[in-house]
Design an enzyme around this catalytic site. Structure first.
Site, PDB file in Angstrom:
ATOM      1  N   GLN A  98       0.843  -1.199   0.000  1.00  8.68           N
ATOM      2  CA  GLN A  98       0.000   0.000   0.000  1.00  8.68           C
ATOM      3  C   GLN A  98       0.880   1.253   0.000  1.00  8.68           C
ATOM      4  O   GLN A  98       1.706   1.439   0.890  1.00  8.68           O
ATOM      5  CB  GLN A  98      -0.938   0.015   1.207  1.00  8.68           C
ATOM      6  CG  GLN A  98      -1.995   1.107   1.068  1.00  8.68           C
ATOM      7  CD  GLN A  98      -2.967   1.142   2.232  1.00  8.68           C
ATOM      8  OE1 GLN A  98      -2.604   1.605   3.311  1.00  8.68           O
ATOM      9  NE2 GLN A  98      -4.177   0.656   2.022  1.00  8.68           N
ATOM     10  N   TYR A 179      -5.467  11.284   4.628  1.00 12.39           N
ATOM     11  CA  TYR A 179      -4.079  11.487   4.227  1.00 12.39           C
ATOM     12  C   TYR A 179      -4.010  12.273   2.908  1.00 12.39           C
ATOM     13  O   TYR A 179      -5.016  12.772   2.426  1.00 12.39           O
ATOM     14  CB  TYR A 179      -3.355  10.148   4.180  1.00 12.39           C
ATOM     15  CG  TYR A 179      -3.306   9.495   5.548  1.00 12.39           C
ATOM     16  CD1 TYR A 179      -2.682  10.132   6.619  1.00 12.39           C
ATOM     17  CD2 TYR A 179      -3.921   8.268   5.788  1.00 12.39           C
ATOM     18  CE1 TYR A 179      -2.652   9.566   7.882  1.00 12.39           C
ATOM     19  CE2 TYR A 179      -3.899   7.694   7.053  1.00 12.39           C
ATOM     20  CZ  TYR A 179      -3.263   8.346   8.102  1.00 12.39           C
ATOM     21  OH  TYR A 179      -3.252   7.791   9.355  1.00 12.39           O
TER      22      TYR A 179
END
Length: 225
Positions: A98, A179
């Site tokens: 990821q 994020y």
């Protein structure tokens, strides 16, 4: 009839079953944010899942926002992750990395040279973060310049290439949870007036460019979101 334990195919990745292990930040990297033997053992133990999605992994030094999170931007990190992927593949599993950039959810204590974290706009997040020594209040981030964004896109592409070099079967782009890419998507954190702000199409532009670059770098059948 198809069930949870039937084989599946995600793009180019053949899975033994339809169970996917989701990402979980664990803060167990070593010096230099290099993956450790403990991490290799952790992921090997879970290789019976059809696909493992690793803990979110910063694409560059400025992408870090928590202590001891493994990166994918230095040769030592690539080598450390290769030990992880070898362990998983040796146990018959598949694993995808990821790709992560925390944006404003960081602190100068966690940034290279003590610089400000970056974000789409200079809007301070509420709350505190753990720097490795203490809990500290978030500060006001620096807004990224338009001219910097293509370089950021290429950093994502390079991280995807590093992931394949490290032996991963594919990558997943982290675009949620407040994020950096999510900060661009949301009008509450993106107050830009250039081509990356304003309309929904503009706010989605960076994410789409990141996805296109990743697909171009390693193939569309090895990139997820």
């Amino acid at each position: 009839m198809t069930d949870l334990f039937s084989p599946a195919r995600f793009g180019a990745i053949e899975l033994a079953n339809r169970i996917v292990m989701s990402s979980l930040t664990r803060n167990r990297a070593g010096t230099g944010n290099v993956p450790t033997p403990l991490m290799a053992e952790y992921y090997r133990q879970r290789a019976s899942a059809g696909l493992i999605l690793t803990e979110a992994t910063p694409i560059c030094e400025a992408g870090h926002g928590y202590p001891r999170t493994p990166g994918i931007h230095a040769p030592e990190q690539v080598a450390g992750w290769k030990r992880v992927t070898d362990a998983v593949h040796g146990a018959g599993g598949k694993i995808a990395l990821q790709l992560w950039h925390v944006g404003r959810i960081s602190h100068p204590d966690l940034q290279p040279g003590g610089i400000l974290p970056v974000a789409p706009s200079a809007i301070r997040p509420a709350g505190q973060t753990y720097t490795g020594a203490a809990m500290k209040e978030f500060g006001t981030p620096r807004a990224l310049e338009t001219a910097e964004l293509q370089g950021l896109v290429e950093t994502y592409a390079r991280a995807a290439r590093n992931a394949l070099e490290a032996g991963f079967d594919g990558v997943e782009v982290q675009a949620g949870n407040g994020y950096l890419l999510d900060q661009f998507l949301r009008s509450s954190t993106n107050r830009r007036t250039d081509a990356y702000g304003g309309s929904r199409e503009n706010r989605a532009r960076l994410l789409l460019e990141v996805m296109e670059a990743g697909c171009r770098e390693i193939g569309h059948d090895r990139v997820g979101l």
